[in-house]
Scaffold this motif. Structure first.
Motif, PDB file in Angstrom:
ATOM      1  N   ASP A  32     -13.746  33.797  -5.948  1.00  0.00           N
ATOM      2  CA  ASP A  32     -12.848  34.924  -6.221  1.00  0.00           C
ATOM      3  C   ASP A  32     -11.786  35.050  -5.123  1.00  0.00           C
ATOM      4  N   TYR A  33     -12.213  34.866  -3.874  1.00  0.00           N
ATOM      5  CA  TYR A  33     -11.271  34.966  -2.751  1.00  0.00           C
ATOM      6  C   TYR A  33     -10.191  33.895  -2.860  1.00  0.00           C
ATOM      7  N   VAL A  34     -10.600  32.653  -3.121  1.00  0.00           N
ATOM      8  CA  VAL A  34      -9.632  31.547  -3.207  1.00  0.00           C
ATOM      9  C   VAL A  34      -8.679  31.764  -4.373  1.00  0.00           C
ATOM     10  N   ALA A  35      -9.187  32.187  -5.520  1.00  0.00           N
ATOM     11  CA  ALA A  35      -8.334  32.393  -6.694  1.00  0.00           C
ATOM     12  C   ALA A  35      -7.298  33.486  -6.432  1.00  0.00           C
ATOM     13  N   ARG A  36      -7.742  34.600  -5.850  1.00  0.00           N
ATOM     14  CA  ARG A  36      -6.803  35.704  -5.604  1.00  0.00           C
ATOM     15  C   ARG A  36      -5.724  35.307  -4.613  1.00  0.00           C
ATOM     16  N   GLY A  63       2.927  22.871  -1.349  1.00  0.00           N
ATOM     17  CA  GLY A  63       3.353  24.045  -0.590  1.00  0.00           C
ATOM     18  C   GLY A  63       2.160  24.904  -0.188  1.00  0.00           C
ATOM     19  N   TRP A  64       1.183  25.024  -1.085  1.00  0.00           N
ATOM     20  CA  TRP A  64      -0.020  25.807  -0.754  1.00  0.00           C
ATOM     21  C   TRP A  64      -0.834  25.122   0.338  1.00  0.00           C
ATOM     22  N   PHE A  65      -0.904  23.777   0.301  1.00  0.00           N
ATOM     23  CA  PHE A  65      -1.624  23.057   1.359  1.00  0.00           C
ATOM     24  C   PHE A  65      -0.985  23.323   2.718  1.00  0.00           C
ATOM     25  N   ARG A  66       0.355  23.271   2.753  1.00  0.00           N
ATOM     26  CA  ARG A  66       1.043  23.540   4.031  1.00  0.00           C
ATOM     27  C   ARG A  66       0.849  24.985   4.460  1.00  0.00           C
ATOM     28  N   ARG A  83     -10.588  24.799   5.108  1.00  0.00           N
ATOM     29  CA  ARG A  83      -9.578  24.258   4.185  1.00  0.00           C
ATOM     30  C   ARG A  83     -10.224  23.405   3.110  1.00  0.00           C
ATOM     31  N   GLU A  84     -11.201  22.604   3.500  1.00  0.00           N
ATOM     32  CA  GLU A  84     -11.895  21.768   2.524  1.00  0.00           C
ATOM     33  C   GLU A  84     -12.593  22.626   1.476  1.00  0.00           C
ATOM     34  N   GLN A  85     -13.254  23.706   1.904  1.00  0.00           N
ATOM     35  CA  GLN A  85     -13.946  24.570   0.965  1.00  0.00           C
ATOM     36  C   GLN A  85     -12.974  25.234  -0.006  1.00  0.00           C
ATOM     37  N   ARG A  86     -11.802  25.627   0.471  1.00  0.00           N
ATOM     38  CA  ARG A  86     -10.829  26.277  -0.419  1.00  0.00           C
ATOM     39  C   ARG A  86     -10.261  25.290  -1.427  1.00  0.00           C
ATOM     40  N   LEU A  87     -10.011  24.060  -1.003  1.00  0.00           N
ATOM     41  CA  LEU A  87      -9.534  23.048  -1.937  1.00  0.00           C
ATOM     42  C   LEU A  87     -10.596  22.718  -2.984  1.00  0.00           C
ATOM     43  N   LEU A  88     -11.845  22.667  -2.557  1.00  0.00           N
ATOM     44  CA  LEU A  88     -12.925  22.387  -3.503  1.00  0.00           C
ATOM     45  C   LEU A  88     -13.043  23.497  -4.542  1.00  0.00           C
ATOM     46  N   LEU A 108      -3.418  17.494  -9.730  1.00  0.00           N
ATOM     47  CA  LEU A 108      -2.829  18.519  -8.855  1.00  0.00           C
ATOM     48  C   LEU A 108      -3.452  18.479  -7.460  1.00  0.00           C
ATOM     49  N   ILE A 109      -4.743  18.238  -7.395  1.00  0.00           N
ATOM     50  CA  ILE A 109      -5.454  18.114  -6.115  1.00  0.00           C
ATOM     51  C   ILE A 109      -6.181  16.773  -6.136  1.00  0.00           C
TER      52      ILE A 109
END
Length: 382
Positions: A32-36, A63-66, A83-88, A108-109
């Motif tokens: 939920d945190y990552v999506a928001r 742009g989101w990665f940067r 960062r890895e957890q958010r990308l996953l 996309l990823i």
């Protein structure tokens, strides 16, 4: 009348609620945190993106990665693991939405977007720091120190410790107790054996619980809480850091509750616990995960080497059967028959002629019949 088009926020929130049916609550909070935050980033940086079909790797995802790596006021830098957890999390959400038929562009990823994972090493406390910390926890003797000490002597996860029920004790045999760990991180439950120290800690925690009015917020749980699960986790984490500082631990890296689990696993290995048993006690599904918790030091190698050398097996000697030593009584005659049958069998295995081999087998069976008759005679003489 056609249904109004759902916004990106609504689409992602609906998918997070779907994941909540199978995932642990704390894991759902991360999704939920990552999506928001991803939707908030799109709204502020690319307000023209209102549909999933408009998402592109460049410039939206890159742009989101940067943006994740940028240093911003009032926010510490994000580490590689975070960062890895958010990308996953975001990749899982996008893949699930694509599987449901949403028009999402593939790729996309990709794997190259993930930061290089550092070599994962076990992080147990040194024996000296472990003793200092345990001494300080016992000296303090409050609710949080006993909870942390229970996690140390059982090896359970701190999240599992937080969720322990009041009736977590199980008597598995006379004078043998175990700690019932309910469904946890990997949807498994298990019984962890308790020694006298572990049993004392559970009883002591029950004694230290607060007033009934306070406990109404934590009905049925061993550890009372004021807020939610995360608030209690933060309290235990900060308390452990304070205990370690007061104990004078020499380790300069942060001492977290999970390091107690690393310490317990390495300690059990030194005590001789087998890897399969350790895997079950830790609640792992794969023994490779168990191996990541174990630290083998040079003293461990020295001890195991000399123990193996001390236990070197002696060469096996084939026993010899002699007919010449037989006596003229019934036991002696039966001993001679057994030696003769053994020699006949060894001789038969060297033959290549099947006809002669079968004759030897028949002769051997006749000798066996003689031995049975001698056994019956000896039984009647008694």
């Amino acid at each position: 009348m056609s249904q109004p088009r759902r916004t990106l926020e609504q689409i992602f929130q609906a998918q997070v609620q779907t994941l909540a049916l199978t995932l642990q609550p704390f894991t759902v909070v991360k999704y939920d945190y990552v999506a928001r935050h991803f939707v908030s980033y799109l709204r502020s940086t690319f307000p023209e993106v209102r549909r999933l079909s408009q998402l592109r790797r460049d410039p939206h995802m890159l742009g989101w990665f940067r943006w994740l790596c940028e240093l911003r006021p009032q926010r510490p830098p994000i580490g590689n693991h975070t960062r890895e957890q958010r990308l996953l999390c975001l990749r899982r959400l996008l893949e699930d939405l694509a599987a449901q038929g949403h028009p999402i562009q593939s790729g996309l990823i990709i794997r190259e977007d993930f930061p290089v994972r550092p070599e994962y090493l076990p992080r147990p406390l040194s024996p000296e720091d472990d003793q200092r910390l345990q001494k300080e926890l016992r000296r303090t003797d409050n609710l949080y120190s006993n909870a942390l000490l229970l996690a140390r002597v059982t090896g359970i996860r701190i999240g599992e410790c937080i969720h322990l029920p009041l009736d977590c004790l199980r008597q598995v045999a006379p004078e043998q107790w175990a700690l019932h760990v309910p469904l946890g991180k990997l949807h498994t439950e298990r019984l962890v054996p308790l020694d006298a120290e572990g049993l004392r800690l559970v009883v002591r925690i029950c004694e230290l619980q607060a007033s009934p009015a306070f406990l109404r917020k934590s009905e049925g749980l061993l550890l009372p809480r004021v807020g939610g699960r995360f608030a209690l986790f933060q309290t235990l984490r900060l308390a452990l850091a304070d205990f370690a500082k007061r104990a004078g631990c020499a380790d300069t890296s942060p001492i977290t509750p999970h390091r107690l689990r690393h310490t317990w696993a390495s300690d059990m290995l030194r005590c001789g616990l087998s890897l399969p048993a350790l895997k079950e006690l830790m609640g792992h599904k794969d023994i490779r995960m168990t191996l990541r918790y174990l630290k083998v030091t040079q003293p461990d190698l020295q001890r195991e080497f000399y123990r193996a050398r001390h236990n070197t097996p002696q060469p096996y000697c084939i026993p010899s059967l002699s007919v010449s030593t037989a006596t003229s009584d019934l036991p002696g005659i039966r001993h001679a028959l057994a030696a003769t049958r053994h020699l006949l069998e060894m001789y038969r295995r060297q033959l290549s002629d099947n006809k002669i081999s079968r004759r030897i087998q028949r002769l051997n069976r006749r000798l066996l019949d003689v031995d049975h008759e001698l056994h019956n005679i000896a039984a009647r003489q008694k």
